[in-house]
Design an enzyme around this catalytic site. Structure first.
Site, PDB file in Angstrom:
ATOM      1  N   PHE A 154       2.853   0.842   6.746  1.00 41.32           N
ATOM      2  CA  PHE A 154       1.603   0.089   6.625  1.00 41.32           C
ATOM      3  C   PHE A 154       1.833  -1.063   5.660  1.00 41.32           C
ATOM      4  O   PHE A 154       2.163  -0.852   4.487  1.00 41.32           O
ATOM      5  CB  PHE A 154       0.431   0.945   6.126  1.00 41.32           C
ATOM      6  CG  PHE A 154      -0.845   0.138   6.096  1.00 41.32           C
ATOM      7  CD1 PHE A 154      -1.616   0.013   7.239  1.00 41.32           C
ATOM      8  CD2 PHE A 154      -1.230  -0.560   4.961  1.00 41.32           C
ATOM      9  CE1 PHE A 154      -2.772  -0.786   7.248  1.00 41.32           C
ATOM     10  CE2 PHE A 154      -2.382  -1.358   4.957  1.00 41.32           C
ATOM     11  CZ  PHE A 154      -3.149  -1.461   6.101  1.00 41.32           C
ATOM     12  N   ASP A 239       7.670  -2.897  -0.639  1.00 45.25           N
ATOM     13  CA  ASP A 239       6.224  -3.105  -0.669  1.00 45.25           C
ATOM     14  C   ASP A 239       5.607  -2.083  -1.615  1.00 45.25           C
ATOM     15  O   ASP A 239       5.447  -0.915  -1.277  1.00 45.25           O
ATOM     16  CB  ASP A 239       5.646  -2.982   0.743  1.00 45.25           C
ATOM     17  CG  ASP A 239       4.135  -3.259   0.777  1.00 45.25           C
ATOM     18  OD1 ASP A 239       3.502  -3.283  -0.297  1.00 45.25           O
ATOM     19  OD2 ASP A 239       3.600  -3.439   1.892  1.00 45.25           O
ATOM     20  N   LYS A 268      -3.315  -4.756  -4.814  1.00 47.80           N
ATOM     21  CA  LYS A 268      -4.250  -3.703  -5.185  1.00 47.80           C
ATOM     22  C   LYS A 268      -4.502  -3.598  -6.696  1.00 47.80           C
ATOM     23  O   LYS A 268      -5.280  -4.373  -7.223  1.00 47.80           O
ATOM     24  CB  LYS A 268      -3.807  -2.390  -4.549  1.00 47.80           C
ATOM     25  CG  LYS A 268      -3.947  -2.474  -3.024  1.00 47.80           C
ATOM     26  CD  LYS A 268      -3.913  -1.159  -2.297  1.00 47.80           C
ATOM     27  CE  LYS A 268      -4.345  -1.348  -0.848  1.00 47.80           C
ATOM     28  NZ  LYS A 268      -3.355  -1.021   0.142  1.00 47.80           N
TER      29      LYS A 268
END
Ligand SMILES: *Cc1c(COP(=O)(O)O)cnc(C)c1O
Length: 414
Positions: A154, A239, A268
């Site tokens: 993802f 990531d 985030k």
């Protein structure tokens, strides 16, 4: 334990939950399937809905709220900066962004940072960086660059990123897709070795797959991937949008394997739970492919986001949030094991990032999350079988116990 938090009586009751959900259903696009909870207030690890019901946040907005809701020191930094200068674009310099870039690089062991806003934009930035490096430095023939990714990854929702997703629901109806990606099984270093060709510019992977279900690779995998990449003159980009900034008990999850990749993608929690801030931090040999005009973002590097991110990074250090994540994560795991539910197949993860793998023969993960929400614990299933538990890193033992009490109730009832 929460006597400092305002009482139910003081909660706003501006709109009923049903009215909010109906309004959203009427005017919003239906691209999410949220739990039927309408939130209106947050403080630390706690959330309240419009009816005044209190919840323990075990989701942290997919790790964006690692510092806790409305962390007072982050809110102060926000207010101070918004009263000075919030936004000016990169057409000019500003006096906050440089300190933000320095702080990110020093904390991650990187040389240069390119600031963006959302995680997906930072991933797109990484795709551009490694392709350009492939052509300009490695000498890959024009438009032949290949990027190796891991299955069930993802990385976000842009057309570029979903082009290498394994999820049909992410892709359906959105083609044609971007070329130049090869997916290999996560945790399989041989598969990466075999997928590399002279045209491979990079391997891009999460260190632990989050949305796939908090999948932890075999020990040593990332280290071996780093070695294979180095041997073959291939960039390694990790990531860390969800795994980074303390979530697994380290600033970067790569540190568990003593890997320092060519670049890391951050997002985030970098925004301290109040603002979207992301970016690509990398080594000079990769980041120097960017030249004026080659990439950009109107909001990327804005003084408001930069000031918030500096504070978010400072608090990671000052409040020992990595150590907390390790300690509280170990405690939460131990308490989860002590429940001993027959419906739980596996408890996995690192730090305060834990996946409960639920046996679908007993109950779906969605149903577990719905029952937990009724009792005041907010989680969110990923796929059909995984309940994720990822509270803000500021959570205390007492607050974990509050949650465990309710988790025990739900898991032993099954
Ligand atoms: C959430 C996430 C992204 C995308 O971030 P957005 O801010 O939603 O665009 C990218 N990579 C990983 C690993 C993520 O968890």
């Amino acid at each position: 334990m929460d006597s400092h938090i305002s009482t139910t009586a003081a909660m706003p009751r501006s709109a009923s939950a049903q009215a909010c959900m109906d309004l959203e259903d009427r005017w919003g696009a239906h691209n999410y399937h949220p739990l039927p909870v309408v939130l209106c207030k947050g403080e630390g690890v706690w959330l309240w809905d419009v009816e005044g019901k209190k919840y323990l946040d075990m989701m942290s907005a997919y790790s964006a709220v690692s510092h806790g809701h409305s962390n007072p020191r982050i809110v102060s930094a926000l207010i101070e900066q918004v009263n000075k200068l919030a936004m000016c674009s990169r057409a000019y310099h500003n006096d906050v962004m440089p300190r933000f870039l320095e702080k990110v690089c020093k904390m991650t062991g990187m040389d240069r940072m390119l600031p963006m806003n959302t995680g997906a934009e930072a991933v797109e930035t990484a795709l551009k960086a490694v392709r350009r490096w492939g052509y300009q430095v490695k000498g890959i023939p024009a438009n032949k660059a290949e990027i190796i990714v891991t299955s069930h990854n993802f990385h976000g929702r842009t057309i570029g990123i979903i082009s290498f997703s394994s999820e049909t629901s992410y892709q359906e109806g959105f083609g044609p897709f971007l070329q130049g990606f090869k997916a290999v099984p996560f945790g399989d270093v041989k598969a990466i070795e075999q997928a590399i060709t002279p045209n491979t510019c990079a391997v891009i992977t999460e260190p632990i797959q989050g949305e796939a279900g908090i999948i932890v690779p075999p020990p040593g995998w990332l280290k071996q991937v780093a070695e294979v990449c180095q041997k073959n003159n291939v960039m390694l980009v990790v990531d860390e949008v969800q795994s980074g900034l303390g979530r697994t008990g380290k600033i970067l999850a790569c540190e568990h394997e003593n890997v320092s990749p060519d670049a890391v993608i951050l997002g985030k929690a970098l925004g301290g739970g109040v603002f979207p801030v992301s970016g690509l931090a990398g080594k000079r040999h990769l980041m120097d492919v960017f030249t004026p005009g080659s990439h950009g973002s109107t909001f990327g590097g804005n003084p408001l986001g930069a000031a918030i991110a500096i504070k978010a990074l400072e608090l990671l250090e000052e409040d020992h949030m990595c150590e907390r994540s390790q300690e509280m994560g170990a405690y939460l795991k131990k308490q989860l094991h002590s429940i001993g539910s027959k419906a739980v197949r596996e408890i996995r993860g690192l730090g305060l990032w834990i996946g409960l793998d639920i046996d679908p023969n007993f109950i779906s993960a969605r149903h577990v999350c719905e029952r937990l929400a009724k009792l005041g614990v907010l989680s969110k299933e990923t796929h059909e079988t995984v309940v994720r538990l990822a509270p803000p890193l500021v959570i205390t033992k007492e607050e974990i116990d509050w949650g465990i009490h309710r988790l025990r109730q739900v898991l032993t009832e099954i």
